[in-house]
Design an enzyme around this catalytic site. Structure first.
Site, PDB file in Angstrom:
ATOM      1  N   GLU A  98      58.724  78.346  35.221  1.00  0.00           N
ATOM      2  CA  GLU A  98      58.246  79.697  35.103  1.00  0.00           C
ATOM      3  C   GLU A  98      58.481  80.132  33.526  1.00  0.00           C
ATOM      4  O   GLU A  98      57.724  80.961  33.028  1.00  0.00           O
ATOM      5  CB  GLU A  98      58.817  80.996  36.024  1.00  0.00           C
ATOM      6  CG  GLU A  98      58.243  80.791  37.395  1.00  0.00           C
ATOM      7  CD  GLU A  98      59.345  79.887  38.180  1.00  0.00           C
ATOM      8  OE1 GLU A  98      59.885  78.985  37.536  1.00  0.00           O
ATOM      9  OE2 GLU A  98      59.358  79.794  39.514  1.00  0.00           O
TER      10      GLU A  98
ATOM     11  N   GLY B 162      57.735  78.488  42.793  1.00  0.00           N
ATOM     12  CA  GLY B 162      57.443  78.686  44.144  1.00  0.00           C
ATOM     13  C   GLY B 162      57.929  77.628  45.229  1.00  0.00           C
ATOM     14  O   GLY B 162      58.265  77.811  46.283  1.00  0.00           O
TER      15      GLY B 162
ATOM     16  N   ALA C  98      53.520  79.435  42.580  1.00  0.00           N
ATOM     17  CA  ALA C  98      52.576  80.469  43.082  1.00  0.00           C
ATOM     18  C   ALA C  98      51.331  80.154  42.357  1.00  0.00           C
ATOM     19  O   ALA C  98      51.123  79.585  41.160  1.00  0.00           O
ATOM     20  CB  ALA C  98      53.304  81.896  42.703  1.00  0.00           C
TER      21      ALA C  98
ATOM     22  N   GLU D 117      61.496  77.018  45.211  1.00  0.00           N
ATOM     23  CA  GLU D 117      62.070  78.133  45.763  1.00  0.00           C
ATOM     24  C   GLU D 117      61.912  77.966  47.402  1.00  0.00           C
ATOM     25  O   GLU D 117      62.733  78.463  48.301  1.00  0.00           O
ATOM     26  CB  GLU D 117      61.509  79.393  45.177  1.00  0.00           C
ATOM     27  CG  GLU D 117      62.057  79.679  43.734  1.00  0.00           C
ATOM     28  CD  GLU D 117      61.240  80.520  43.094  1.00  0.00           C
ATOM     29  OE1 GLU D 117      60.118  80.736  43.250  1.00  0.00           O
ATOM     30  OE2 GLU D 117      61.839  81.621  42.289  1.00  0.00           O
TER      31      GLU D 117
HETATM   32  N1  CO8 Z   1      48.422  77.969  40.383  1.00  0.00           N
HETATM   33  C1  CO8 Z   1      46.937  77.598  40.593  1.00  0.00           C
HETATM   34  N2  CO8 Z   1      46.494  76.478  40.379  1.00  0.00           N
HETATM   35  C2  CO8 Z   1      47.307  75.260  40.363  1.00  0.00           C
HETATM   36  C3  CO8 Z   1      48.716  75.527  40.303  1.00  0.00           C
HETATM   37  C4  CO8 Z   1      49.367  76.657  40.100  1.00  0.00           C
HETATM   38  N3  CO8 Z   1      50.555  76.899  40.389  1.00  0.00           N
HETATM   39  N4  CO8 Z   1      49.170  74.180  40.113  1.00  0.00           N
HETATM   40  C5  CO8 Z   1      48.017  73.440  40.026  1.00  0.00           C
HETATM   41  N5  CO8 Z   1      46.808  74.017  40.199  1.00  0.00           N
HETATM   42  C6  CO8 Z   1      45.571  73.526  40.094  1.00  0.00           C
HETATM   43  C7  CO8 Z   1      45.244  73.087  38.818  1.00  0.00           C
HETATM   44  O1  CO8 Z   1      44.724  74.288  38.040  1.00  0.00           O
HETATM   45  C8  CO8 Z   1      43.934  72.147  39.288  1.00  0.00           C
HETATM   46  O2  CO8 Z   1      42.894  72.943  39.496  1.00  0.00           O
HETATM   47  P1  CO8 Z   1      41.292  72.353  39.016  1.00  0.00           P
HETATM   48  O3  CO8 Z   1      41.069  71.266  39.564  1.00  0.00           O
HETATM   49  O4  CO8 Z   1      40.511  73.628  39.449  1.00  0.00           O
HETATM   50  O5  CO8 Z   1      41.454  72.457  37.311  1.00  0.00           O
HETATM   51  C9  CO8 Z   1      44.401  71.594  40.592  1.00  0.00           C
HETATM   52  O6  CO8 Z   1      45.491  72.342  40.946  1.00  0.00           O
HETATM   53  C10 CO8 Z   1      45.226  70.069  40.213  1.00  0.00           C
HETATM   54  O7  CO8 Z   1      46.157  70.328  39.041  1.00  0.00           O
HETATM   55  P2  CO8 Z   1      46.251  69.567  37.533  1.00  0.00           P
HETATM   56  O8  CO8 Z   1      44.780  69.208  37.406  1.00  0.00           O
HETATM   57  O9  CO8 Z   1      47.134  70.391  36.758  1.00  0.00           O
HETATM   58  O10 CO8 Z   1      46.986  68.210  38.077  1.00  0.00           O
HETATM   59  P3  CO8 Z   1      47.858  67.489  37.353  1.00  0.00           P
HETATM   60  O11 CO8 Z   1      48.591  66.128  38.034  1.00  0.00           O
HETATM   61  O12 CO8 Z   1      47.475  67.222  35.934  1.00  0.00           O
HETATM   62  O13 CO8 Z   1      49.408  68.447  36.955  1.00  0.00           O
HETATM   63  C11 CO8 Z   1      50.977  69.910  37.630  1.00  0.00           C
HETATM   64  C12 CO8 Z   1      50.245  68.577  37.995  1.00  0.00           C
HETATM   65  C13 CO8 Z   1      51.968  69.285  36.715  1.00  0.00           C
HETATM   66  C14 CO8 Z   1      51.725  70.077  38.956  1.00  0.00           C
HETATM   67  C15 CO8 Z   1      50.116  70.866  37.115  1.00  0.00           C
HETATM   68  O14 CO8 Z   1      49.284  71.243  37.821  1.00  0.00           O
HETATM   69  C16 CO8 Z   1      50.914  72.095  36.944  1.00  0.00           C
HETATM   70  O15 CO8 Z   1      51.717  72.217  35.879  1.00  0.00           O
HETATM   71  N6  CO8 Z   1      51.071  73.227  37.661  1.00  0.00           N
HETATM   72  C17 CO8 Z   1      51.496  74.483  37.545  1.00  0.00           C
HETATM   73  C18 CO8 Z   1      53.115  74.425  37.720  1.00  0.00           C
HETATM   74  C19 CO8 Z   1      53.749  75.546  37.650  1.00  0.00           C
HETATM   75  O16 CO8 Z   1      53.591  76.272  36.308  1.00  0.00           O
HETATM   76  N7  CO8 Z   1      54.168  76.510  38.522  1.00  0.00           N
HETATM   77  C20 CO8 Z   1      54.657  77.387  38.695  1.00  0.00           C
HETATM   78  C21 CO8 Z   1      53.791  78.688  38.828  1.00  0.00           C
HETATM   79  S1  CO8 Z   1      54.699  80.283  38.648  1.00  0.00           S
HETATM   80  C22 CO8 Z   1      55.785  80.342  40.028  1.00  0.00           C
HETATM   81  O17 CO8 Z   1      55.713  79.437  41.104  1.00  0.00           O
HETATM   82  C23 CO8 Z   1      56.525  81.654  40.234  1.00  0.00           C
HETATM   83  C24 CO8 Z   1      56.992  81.913  41.618  1.00  0.00           C
HETATM   84  C25 CO8 Z   1      57.312  83.092  41.610  1.00  0.00           C
HETATM   85  C26 CO8 Z   1      56.995  83.613  43.052  1.00  0.00           C
HETATM   86  C27 CO8 Z   1      57.126  85.069  43.578  1.00  0.00           C
HETATM   87  C28 CO8 Z   1      55.475  85.169  43.612  1.00  0.00           C
HETATM   88  C29 CO8 Z   1      55.158  84.623  45.069  1.00  0.00           C
END
Ligand code: CO8
Length: 261
Positions: A134, A111, A66, A114
């Site tokens: 999460e 998500g 998400a 999921e």
């Molecule tokens: N949300 C918003 N932006 C994101 C997300 C995310 N989940 N994941 C990546 N991005 C963005 C980054 O902020 C970045 O943006 P920018 O270039 O503007 O800085 C861009 O995508 C590229 O990402 P990274 O630079 O971080 O890329 P890396 O290769 O360094 O890392 C990862 C990749 C490991 C995937 C890293 O991006 C990461 O850890 N992302 C977050 C993963 C995460 O925590 N996901 C869980 C989110 S919570 C969730 O899913 C709850 C679900 C509940 C569902 C119910 C509600 C609908």
């Protein structure tokens, strides 16, 4: 219908839905979730489509979860409703009446895992990664990660993934039964399409019944679920597909299923 955050391409009986926000690794914001709800509602009614493929745009992610920037300032009611909105989409996917194959081409986190879990099965590339991170954000999974994941891979693996927030590689994901098959990156698309075409060549009536029996029967007591199976088996005999399938076998030809479901 025109969408801004997803793509829906139809090629005969196969529809491919692509979550299309590659700059943020296809993170799910309220607009994506609303558009996914609309597209699945349309595909459910689409008499031409027999199989759906769900994937993410770009070569880095299926869905990285998400959208954290959309969630950070939510109040509890907004967050509960956000969780429900994606849960409703996942339930619609399970009630689609036609199979959905998840084609996971990179990160499937939170998500993202999921969404993949709400598909009928997952094919993944060698670079795919899964996880429920999460816990690292101070929250819990909100779109079935504590429920569908534990039902699929067992409570112990679900607990380890949800408690640690670890990102696991595709080999471990396959070992624990989360992923059905793994392919080299360049082969994933063709492999998914090949299986989608095979499934699309079967009858709608029996395919729909199979999906519903396995999905909705799974949590019922065995004797109840077996009765549902027998009822569905009988109902198949009201469809032209049963006559066609059995006649084709006896006449040593390929069946041409035309039944509507
Ligand atoms: N949300 C918003 N932006 C994101 C997300 C995310 N989940 N994941 C990546 N991005 C963005 C980054 O902020 C970045 O943006 P920018 O270039 O503007 O800085 C861009 O995508 C590229 O990402 P990274 O630079 O971080 O890329 P890396 O290769 O360094 O890392 C990862 C990749 C490991 C995937 C890293 O991006 C990461 O850890 N992302 C977050 C993963 C995460 O925590 N996901 C869980 C989110 S919570 C969730 O899913 C709850 C679900 C509940 C569902 C119910 C509600 C609908």
């Amino acid at each position: 219908m025109a969408y801004e955050t997803i793509l829906c391409e139809k090629d005969g009986a196969i529809a491919t839905v692509t979550i299309n926000r590659p700059k943020v690794l296809n993170a799910l914001n309220p607009q994506v979730i609303a558009e996914l709800g609309q597209v699945f509602a349309e595909l459910k009614q689409d008499g031409e489509v027999k199989v759906v493929i769900l994937t993410g745009a770009g070569d880095k992610a299926f869905v990285a979860g998400a959208d954290i920037s959309a969630m950070r300032d939510m109040n509890p009611v907004q967050a509960r409703n956000f969780s429900r909105s994606l849960q409703e989409v996942t339930c619609l996917m399970e009630d689609l009446g036609k199979p959905i194959i998840a084609s996971v081409n990179g990160f499937a986190l939170g998500g993202g895992t999921e969404m993949a879990l709400a598909c009928d099965f997952i094919y993944a590339s060698e670079t795919a990664k899964f996880g429920q991170p999460e816990i690292n954000l101070g929250v819990v999974p909100g779109a079935g990660g504590t429920q569908r994941l534990s039902r699929l891979v067992g409570k112990n693996w679900a607990k380890e993934l949800c408690y640690t927030g670890d990102i696991i590689d595709v080999q471990l994901a396959k070992e624990i039964g989360l992923v059905n098959r793994v392919f080299p990156v360049d082969d994933l698309k063709d492999a998914v399409l090949k299986t989608a075409k095979k499934i699309a060549s079967k009858g709608r009536v029996s395919m729909r019944a199979c999906k519903e029996l396995i999905h909705f029967g799974f949590d019922l007591p065995l004797d109840h679920a077996l009765r549902l199976e027998a009822e569905a088996f009988g109902t198949c005999f009201a469809s032209p597909d049963q006559k066609e399938g059995m006649s084709a076998f006896l006449e040593k030809r390929k069946a041409d299923f035309k039944g509507e479901a």
